[in-house]
Design a protein around this motif. Sequence first.
Motif, short mmCIF file in Angstrom:
data_model
loop_
_atom_site.label_atom_id
_atom_site.label_comp_id
_atom_site.label_asym_id
_atom_site.label_seq_id
_atom_site.Cartn_x
_atom_site.Cartn_y
_atom_site.Cartn_z
N ASP A 125 5.58 4.89 4.26
CA ASP A 125 5.67 4.43 5.56
C ASP A 125 6.57 3.72 5.37
OD1 ASP A 125 5.22 2.74 7.79
OD2 ASP A 125 3.30 2.17 7.40
N PRO A 126 7.88 3.94 6.55
CA PRO A 126 9.07 3.48 6.73
C PRO A 126 8.82 1.50 7.04
CG PRO A 126 9.18 5.41 8.05
CD PRO A 126 7.10 4.79 7.92
N ALA A 127 7.95 1.42 7.14
CA ALA A 127 6.78 -0.18 7.39
C ALA A 127 7.80 -1.16 5.80
CB ALA A 127 5.86 -0.07 7.40
N PRO A 137 0.67 -1.25 0.12
CA PRO A 137 0.09 -0.11 0.07
C PRO A 137 0.65 1.11 -0.02
CG PRO A 137 -0.18 -1.24 1.75
CD PRO A 137 0.61 -2.06 1.19
N GLY A 138 -0.01 2.56 -0.44
CA GLY A 138 1.31 3.76 -0.51
C GLY A 138 2.20 4.01 -2.17
N ALA A 174 12.23 -8.06 3.35
CA ALA A 174 11.42 -9.33 3.95
C ALA A 174 11.34 -10.37 2.34
CB ALA A 174 10.53 -9.40 4.62
N ALA A 175 11.21 -9.55 1.41
CA ALA A 175 10.74 -10.23 -0.13
C ALA A 175 12.19 -10.72 -0.51
CB ALA A 175 9.84 -9.43 -1.14
#
Lengths: 224, 298
Positions: free
Chosen positions: B259-261, B239-240, B268-269
Amino acid sequence: MSTANGSVAWRLVVKDLYLHRWLVVVTLASGIASLLVSGIDKADNVRTGPNLGLLLFITTVVAFGIFVPMTGILKERQDRSQLWVLSLPISPRGYAQAKVWASLIAFLVPWLLLTGIVIVAETLAGRSGGLGVFLVMMTFFLAAFCLLVALVVVTMSEAWAIAGILASNVAVTVFLTKVLTLPGIAGGSGFTPRILTVLALELALIAVALGLALTLPARKKDFV
Amino acid sequence: MSTAAIELREVTKQYRFFTLDKVSLRLEKGLVMGLVGPNGAGKTTTMRILMGLVQPDAGEVEVLGCRIPEEQVRAKWDTGYVGDEMRLFSSATLKWHLDFVRSMFPGWDEAYAGTLLKRFHLRPEQRVKGLSRGEEAKALLLLALARKPKLLVLDEPTSGLDPVARQEVISELMEVMQDEERSILFSSHNTYEVERISDRITFIDRGRVIDSDDKEVFLERWRRVSLGVPDGVTLPTLPGVIDVARSGRVAVVTANAFDPALLPAYEAAGATVHDVQRMTLEEIFVANVMSKRKERGE
């Protein structure tokens, strides 16, 4: 606020009269000069002075009637100074009406003065018999001017203005050769019934033209 | 009655080859809004609707609490409008224009007009036909500013100006912005100028408002992330993120709601985060326009 609006519209009228000032002066000078030329009668067979003077006089009035709407209304739009004027506290409707009044006043100044000069001069010379015909001719020029102003202010289009100018030039020729030579007008002494009828028709035409010029632009959705 | 300096609600205007499509925007009093869009986006049409020069086919318009076009005259007393295509009377002098406007507006600030004349290096006795394009643009701005309007509507006021003249105009506008009561709607192609003076920014493209927000929010939420992507790794859809441009083992991700997330999600990918960059307003504008056009299939 309505007084303030009226005040802005009036300032726009004064502004236009200021910008037209030299055109008015030149027209007056040319009109008076042509009247002087028309007074030079050498009693030659072709009446050079009166004919040349009349031709110059008609050219002056007709040309002025074209210059006023072309420079005062159309050029302002083409030069984009209209956009600046419309940024001032005036509605497009108020702007269009100010344009019509300014054009009319600018035209009427030399028109009234030249007409007045002829009336006074002819009356003083004891030749007032032809004044009816003269007034018919001058009122025709005023009507042609009002029609052109209406056309320009309603269409705001150079193409339409040129078409209007061509039509009015043709109308002047037809008027001079056909209407002014009608029995009861040509050589008419004073104000004959036919002269009064033509005058009434011309005044009605002026009223219609001014009515259209003052109301139709307000119906437009887009003004620039 | 609205407390906004400008409010457009669902304004539509249809021409043969262009439609201003349900444009809504709101400028609060005391703020500066930059209206940014490519040529033919609808900036000038929007501003002409605000000034009552063009009537919308649908929607509602209010300027300083006045309904437009019905109450445009009342609104115009407190609104200074300068357009890119606007011109003064070529045969008259600047002094004549100053006198003309002064006679109309009781709030005309003579001292300020004098200051602007000096600052803009303008000579009142000069005829407009003798002014350069830049000088005429500055004269138009002077005539609007010295009226001390509550709202300034400026349609590409620096278009066609040389860099020095542009700087003079922008500096003056920045000074005007010190007045917290005054609102400015400012359109420009030049995103650098808009970024300097605007509190809020609205992007418009092909007759539609595509985004509108506070400048700081725009600059904060847009980011460009450079990733290293080994062969066989597929980046997740997050998202984003509005665009992923991949070339070999490198991908550039554009996010309009960063978003820093996002970063640990890409890691992780199997991707490596090389760099996270803030974007300039111009980059944000271009990315925004392109992504909205792609969304609409244009």
